[in-house]
Design an enzyme around this catalytic site. Structure first.
Site, PDB file in Angstrom:
ATOM      1  N   ASP A 181     -28.505  49.413   8.978  1.00 43.71           N
ATOM      2  CA  ASP A 181     -28.479  49.519   7.278  1.00 43.71           C
ATOM      3  C   ASP A 181     -28.549  47.983   6.671  1.00 43.71           C
ATOM      4  OD1 ASP A 181     -28.268  50.677   4.710  1.00 43.71           O
ATOM      5  OD2 ASP A 181     -27.132  52.021   5.398  1.00 43.71           O
ATOM      6  N   ARG A 208     -34.537  41.503   0.228  1.00 48.15           N
ATOM      7  CA  ARG A 208     -33.270  41.352  -0.330  1.00 48.15           C
ATOM      8  C   ARG A 208     -32.588  40.639   0.029  1.00 48.15           C
ATOM      9  NH1 ARG A 208     -31.077  47.903   1.050  1.00 48.15           N
ATOM     10  NH2 ARG A 208     -33.600  49.036   0.192  1.00 48.15           N
ATOM     11  N   ASP A 230     -23.874  45.111   1.681  1.00 45.75           N
ATOM     12  CA  ASP A 230     -24.004  45.939   0.375  1.00 45.75           C
ATOM     13  C   ASP A 230     -23.278  46.253  -0.662  1.00 45.75           C
ATOM     14  OD1 ASP A 230     -26.885  46.253   1.777  1.00 45.75           O
ATOM     15  OD2 ASP A 230     -26.670  48.159   1.509  1.00 45.75           O
ATOM     16  N   ASP A 264     -23.489  49.882   6.942  1.00 44.60           N
ATOM     17  CA  ASP A 264     -23.230  48.185   6.433  1.00 44.60           C
ATOM     18  C   ASP A 264     -22.982  47.775   7.720  1.00 44.60           C
ATOM     19  OD1 ASP A 264     -25.225  49.290   4.497  1.00 44.60           O
ATOM     20  OD2 ASP A 264     -23.554  49.668   2.892  1.00 44.60           O
TER      21      ASP A 264
END
Length: 338
Positions: free
Chosen positions: A179, A235, A183, A150
């Site tokens: 990615d 997301r 996160d 990430d």
């Protein structure tokens, strides 16, 4: 009230505030700051930092980063990796743009800043893993490949404040070429992502590792506020288990917005959607939301999540929904200097 709070702090007496019927006490080093157009309570960020305090769950946890430590300014990847390692208090300022295909692991009790908004990490991710008390501000990070991970990855960590960052890639490749942008997984607590610009990407912010990770992720406490999501697919965040506070974010051309999943309980307040939009706020496998004051704009669906209830254990002030787009666009991203 602000003068009284500062006076109490100078005498070593905790300052108290009350919001939503909850009385909150902060440690003796708490100061009252003004960040953008709203008043917040949170720990001081240290002498290197510009005005603005820690907010949200990161503030509730007492996040101070490298406050009290020495300041190191770095301009190479090798120097950066050395400077942020270890758990002693430290403030690290990146003064030049860097590139590579790897991650930089940050130790506990660290403040990591970009010296200006032009400092960019290309292909270099930041990892906050199994540590505590970290502040990351004023960095641009772009095009971190999936094999590196990430752009910012936070795992098994506590007391993390990510603020005024600019995270992006592109949508010219398959969704798994990169990615996540930010996160936050594996049971992280007292984390805030605020005042950031997240754009041109597929999978933006994942909170909670997997559907089978309830043993860790039920404990998660994360605030996502005053961020600008633009030209991203999904997301915003996708949130499994745990407790989340999602407020004053601006979503522009985002297909799938906030997804509350597998037992998560979110308070979702005064967010705004414009442009292309499919699902604004929705549930997967029994996630819940306490939603109010949101403007779902032209989304195909607004709030379809089952109703839940979440008390917030810290002070915060909401921007009026009508003020969110202009305020967030003006302030989000790497717009500070150190």
């Amino acid at each position: 009230m602000a003068i009284l709070a500062r006076l109490l702090v100078s005498l070593g007496i905790p300052a108290f505030t009350a919001t939503n019927g909850i009385v909150n006490a902060f440690p003796p080093q708490t100061l009252l700051h003004r960040q953008g157009p709203h008043q917040v309570s949170g720990p001081h960020l240290g002498t290197t930092s510009p005005a603005g305090g820690v907010t949200g769950w990161a503030a509730a946890g007492g996040t101070t980063g490298g406050q009290g430590g020495a300041t190191t300014r770095v301009s190479t990847l090798a120097a950066l990796k050395t400077a942020v390692s270890g758990n002693s208090a430290k403030i690290v300022v990146i003064t030049a743009s860097l590139s590579g295909n790897e991650v930089v692991s940050v130790g506990s009790n660290t403040s990591l800043y970009g010296a200006s908004g032009s400092v960019t990490l290309t292909g270099i991710g930041i990892r906050v893993n199994k540590v505590s008390n970290v502040i990351i501000r004023n960095l641009k990070i772009t095009k971190v490949l999936a094999d590196a991970g990430d752009a910012i990855g936070v795992q098994e960590a506590s007391k993390v404040f990510i603020d005024h960052v600019d995270l992006s890639s592109d949508r010219d490749h398959d969704k798994d070429y990169y990615d996540g942008l930010a996160d936050i997984t594996h049971g992280c607590t007292y984390v805030t992502l605020s005042n950031s610009y997240l754009h041109d990407h597929w999978k933006t912010v994942l909170i909670g590792h997997s559907d089978s990770n309830a043993s860790e992720d039920t404990a998660m406490t994360v605030t996502v506020n005053n961020n600008y999501f633009k030209n991203v697919n999904s997301r915003g965040p996708s949130f499994r288990f745990g407790k989340g506070h999602i407020y004053n974010n601006y979503y522009q051309d985002m297909s799938d917005g906030i997804n509350t999943r597998v037992g998560a309980v979110l308070r979702v307040e005064n967010n705004v959607w414009t442009g292309t939009c499919s699902k604004a706020l929705y549930s997967t496998d029994g996630g819940y939301a306490q939603a109010s004051g949101n403007d779902f704009g032209t989304c195909e669906s607004g709030n379809t999540a089952p109703s839940g209830s979440l008390s917030i254990p810290y002070s915060y002030s909401l921007l009026p929904t009508s003020s969110v787009p202009s305020s967030v666009v003006a302030n989000a991203g790497a717009k500070l200097s150190f």
